[in-house]
Motif scaffolding. Structure first.
Motif, PDB file in Angstrom:
ATOM      1  N   LYS A   1      25.966 -42.285  13.711  1.00 26.62           N
ATOM      2  CA  LYS A   1      25.468 -41.701  14.531  1.00 26.62           C
ATOM      3  C   LYS A   1      25.708 -40.986  14.885  1.00 26.62           C
ATOM      4  O   LYS A   1      26.938 -41.861  16.492  1.00 26.62           O
ATOM      5  N   ILE A   2      25.446 -39.919  15.668  1.00 23.35           N
ATOM      6  CA  ILE A   2      25.961 -39.091  17.002  1.00 23.35           C
ATOM      7  C   ILE A   2      24.739 -38.602  17.944  1.00 23.35           C
ATOM      8  O   ILE A   2      23.487 -38.173  17.065  1.00 23.35           O
ATOM      9  N   LYS A   3      25.140 -38.620  19.105  1.00 21.90           N
ATOM     10  CA  LYS A   3      24.210 -38.820  20.435  1.00 21.90           C
ATOM     11  C   LYS A   3      24.916 -37.750  20.875  1.00 21.90           C
ATOM     12  O   LYS A   3      23.386 -37.437  21.141  1.00 21.90           O
ATOM     13  N   ARG A   4      25.671 -36.636  20.870  1.00 25.16           N
ATOM     14  CA  ARG A   4      25.832 -35.898  21.517  1.00 25.16           C
ATOM     15  C   ARG A   4      27.210 -34.693  21.135  1.00 25.16           C
ATOM     16  O   ARG A   4      27.773 -34.725  21.040  1.00 25.16           O
ATOM     17  N   ILE A   5      26.070 -33.450  21.197  1.00 28.77           N
ATOM     18  CA  ILE A   5      27.431 -32.450  20.618  1.00 28.77           C
ATOM     19  C   ILE A   5      27.747 -31.106  21.325  1.00 28.77           C
ATOM     20  O   ILE A   5      26.203 -30.848  22.120  1.00 28.77           O
ATOM     21  N   VAL A   6      28.632 -30.768  22.159  1.00 26.47           N
ATOM     22  CA  VAL A   6      29.239 -29.900  22.766  1.00 26.47           C
ATOM     23  C   VAL A   6      30.089 -28.838  21.708  1.00 26.47           C
ATOM     24  O   VAL A   6      30.955 -29.174  21.675  1.00 26.47           O
TER      25      VAL A   6
ATOM     26  N   HIS B   1      18.337 -26.065  17.935  1.00 25.75           N
ATOM     27  CA  HIS B   1      16.696 -26.226  16.349  1.00 25.75           C
ATOM     28  C   HIS B   1      17.533 -26.270  14.977  1.00 25.75           C
ATOM     29  O   HIS B   1      17.148 -27.296  14.536  1.00 25.75           O
ATOM     30  N   GLU B   2      18.344 -25.346  14.900  1.00 24.12           N
ATOM     31  CA  GLU B   2      18.331 -25.849  12.909  1.00 24.12           C
ATOM     32  C   GLU B   2      19.288 -27.051  12.955  1.00 24.12           C
ATOM     33  O   GLU B   2      19.154 -27.382  11.846  1.00 24.12           O
ATOM     34  N   THR B   3      20.320 -27.377  13.791  1.00 23.25           N
ATOM     35  CA  THR B   3      21.039 -28.821  13.483  1.00 23.25           C
ATOM     36  C   THR B   3      20.024 -29.373  13.300  1.00 23.25           C
ATOM     37  O   THR B   3      20.326 -30.956  12.338  1.00 23.25           O
ATOM     38  N   HIS B   4      19.553 -29.799  14.717  1.00 25.36           N
ATOM     39  CA  HIS B   4      18.590 -30.755  14.131  1.00 25.36           C
ATOM     40  C   HIS B   4      17.558 -30.555  13.062  1.00 25.36           C
ATOM     41  O   HIS B   4      17.401 -31.867  12.741  1.00 25.36           O
TER      42      HIS B   4
ATOM     43  N   ASN C   1      17.616 -33.601  10.252  1.00 24.15           N
ATOM     44  CA  ASN C   1      16.159 -34.123  10.390  1.00 24.15           C
ATOM     45  C   ASN C   1      16.453 -35.627  11.858  1.00 24.15           C
ATOM     46  O   ASN C   1      16.065 -36.347  10.903  1.00 24.15           O
ATOM     47  N   ASP C   2      17.325 -34.937  12.330  1.00 23.66           N
ATOM     48  CA  ASP C   2      17.031 -35.881  13.728  1.00 23.66           C
ATOM     49  C   ASP C   2      16.895 -34.893  15.227  1.00 23.66           C
ATOM     50  O   ASP C   2      17.585 -34.076  15.779  1.00 23.66           O
ATOM     51  N   TYR C   3      16.440 -35.195  15.614  1.00 22.98           N
ATOM     52  CA  TYR C   3      15.755 -33.827  16.888  1.00 22.98           C
ATOM     53  C   TYR C   3      16.073 -35.589  17.880  1.00 22.98           C
ATOM     54  O   TYR C   3      15.812 -34.939  19.450  1.00 22.98           O
ATOM     55  N   THR C   4      16.642 -36.286  18.134  1.00 22.89           N
ATOM     56  CA  THR C   4      17.515 -36.685  18.681  1.00 22.89           C
ATOM     57  C   THR C   4      18.914 -36.926  19.687  1.00 22.89           C
ATOM     58  O   THR C   4      19.343 -37.128  20.619  1.00 22.89           O
ATOM     59  N   ILE C   5      19.778 -36.030  18.817  1.00 28.02           N
ATOM     60  CA  ILE C   5      21.028 -35.995  19.180  1.00 28.02           C
ATOM     61  C   ILE C   5      21.097 -34.289  20.211  1.00 28.02           C
ATOM     62  O   ILE C   5      20.566 -33.789  20.086  1.00 28.02           O
TER      63      ILE C   5
END
Length: 343
Positions: free
Chosen positions: A145-150, A222-225, A229-233
């Motif tokens: 699972k991915i937590k954060r993306i920069v 918004h598009e990546t979320h 289908n994961d709005y927690t990232i």
């Protein structure tokens, strides 16, 4: 295989022309082909696969008897897509008009093909930078699972259209001839100020919106979320226009929920369809826009640990934004629908 009547809206532009190349290259099963554009381009003749096609002005009635409508993007999508659907066509739209509509699937076929089956006549193609990034994220996301993306992007001028390509050429030519430089297009033709792109970088793509982020940056969030289908990232983006003709590059830093070594990440990426790993620091092998242009795949390199967080990775991701970032992704959606009898 069944053949389909296909319409291309925006047939004279860069993405429309790429649609035609890909239809021929990939032997897409079309029966009749209708080329549509604005009134300004109507009447132009395009020679394609041994036949001359006259470009027609796009109107709501243009989509009669069309099964697949490939929209290259632009302001006409909002008005013409519902009309095309009413005539029985499935619209695959490259504009931003429907991407965040909850009733419209936002699809990258290698990433979320199951969403295609949920369409109600319109399927949205994501933003080019988003497509390129999620192609590299998905195999890792499937494992941990991915937590954060920069993400920081280095986007080619062709993403802003033919006029931006011409402007870069004209500016370089002027500078080398010691003539004054004219800037009329970038960072956006409709914006109140324009800056030189030759030998420069512009840290603005599209207009500024909330909290001083640009619209392009928030599209990536918004598009990546939606696609994953994961709005927690947690996602934050900085998008930059660079003096490169074609192919976008992205520096992607990800923080994971658990351990994943660079070696394991390389193996996951190398096994994912549509991704090519180019990563050999000892031999100075890594992706570059010059060598990824006109290629269908997304290229990933510089894969290494980010030791400032418990489970971090850095990646350098490069892809042709007119191919996979736009036209190819749409054609792949059409191919999936044809293969699974969804049209």
């Amino acid at each position: 295989m069944k053949k389909y009547n296909v319409a291309i809206l925006g047939a004279t532009g860069a993405v429309g022309q790429e649609f035609l190349k890909l239809i021929e290259e990939r032997n897409f099963p079309f029966n009749e082909l209708k080329l549509l554009a604005s009134e300004r381009s109507a009447g132009k003749v395009i020679h394609f696969m041994g036949k001359d096609y006259i470009v027609e002005a796009a109107k709501p009635e243009s989509f009669k008897d069309v099964q697949i409508a490939l929209f290259a993007g632009g302001s006409t999508s909002k008005a013409l897509a519902p009309a095309a659907v009413k005539h029985g066509a499935v619209v695959i739209d490259n504009s931003s008009a429907f991407r965040m509509d909850p009733e419209v699937p936002l699809v990258v076929p290698e990433v979320n093909p199951e969403a295609i089956r949920q369409h109600k006549g319109i399927i949205a193609n994501p933003n080019c930078s988003t497509i390129i990034m999620v192609m590299a994220l998905k195999p890792i996301y499937n494992a941990v699972k991915i937590k954060r993306i920069v993400v920081s992007t280095y986007q080619a001028v062709s993403g802003a259209g033919k006029e931006a390509i011409d402007e870069l050429t004209n500016q370089v030519t002027a500078l080398l001839a010691d003539r004054p430089v004219e800037a009329n297009i970038l960072p956006g033709a409709s914006l109140p100020k324009h800056y030189q792109i030759a030998f420069n970088l512009l840290p603005q793509i599209d207009v500024f919106v909330d909290d001083d982020y640009t619209k392009e940056e928030m599209k990536m969030v918004h598009e990546t979320h939606k696609i994953l289908n994961d709005y927690t990232i947690g996602i934050t983006a900085t998008t930059v226009r660079v003096p490169v003709y074609r192919s976008h590059a992205e520096s992607v830093n990800i923080e994971l929920d658990g351990p994943l070594s660079p070696k394991e990440a390389k193996q996951l990426l190398a096994g994912f369809p549509g991704v090519i790993v180019q990563d050999d620091p000892a031999e100075m092998v890594y992706p570059m826009p010059l060598y990824t242009s006109d290629k269908n795949e997304v290229f990933v390199g510089r894969i290494r640990a980010d030791k400032t967080v418990p489970h971090g990775l850095n990646m350098w991701v490069v892809g042709d934004q007119i191919r996979k970032g736009a036209a190819l992704n749409a054609v792949q959606i059409a191919e999936y629908m044809a293969e699974h009898n969804l049209i």
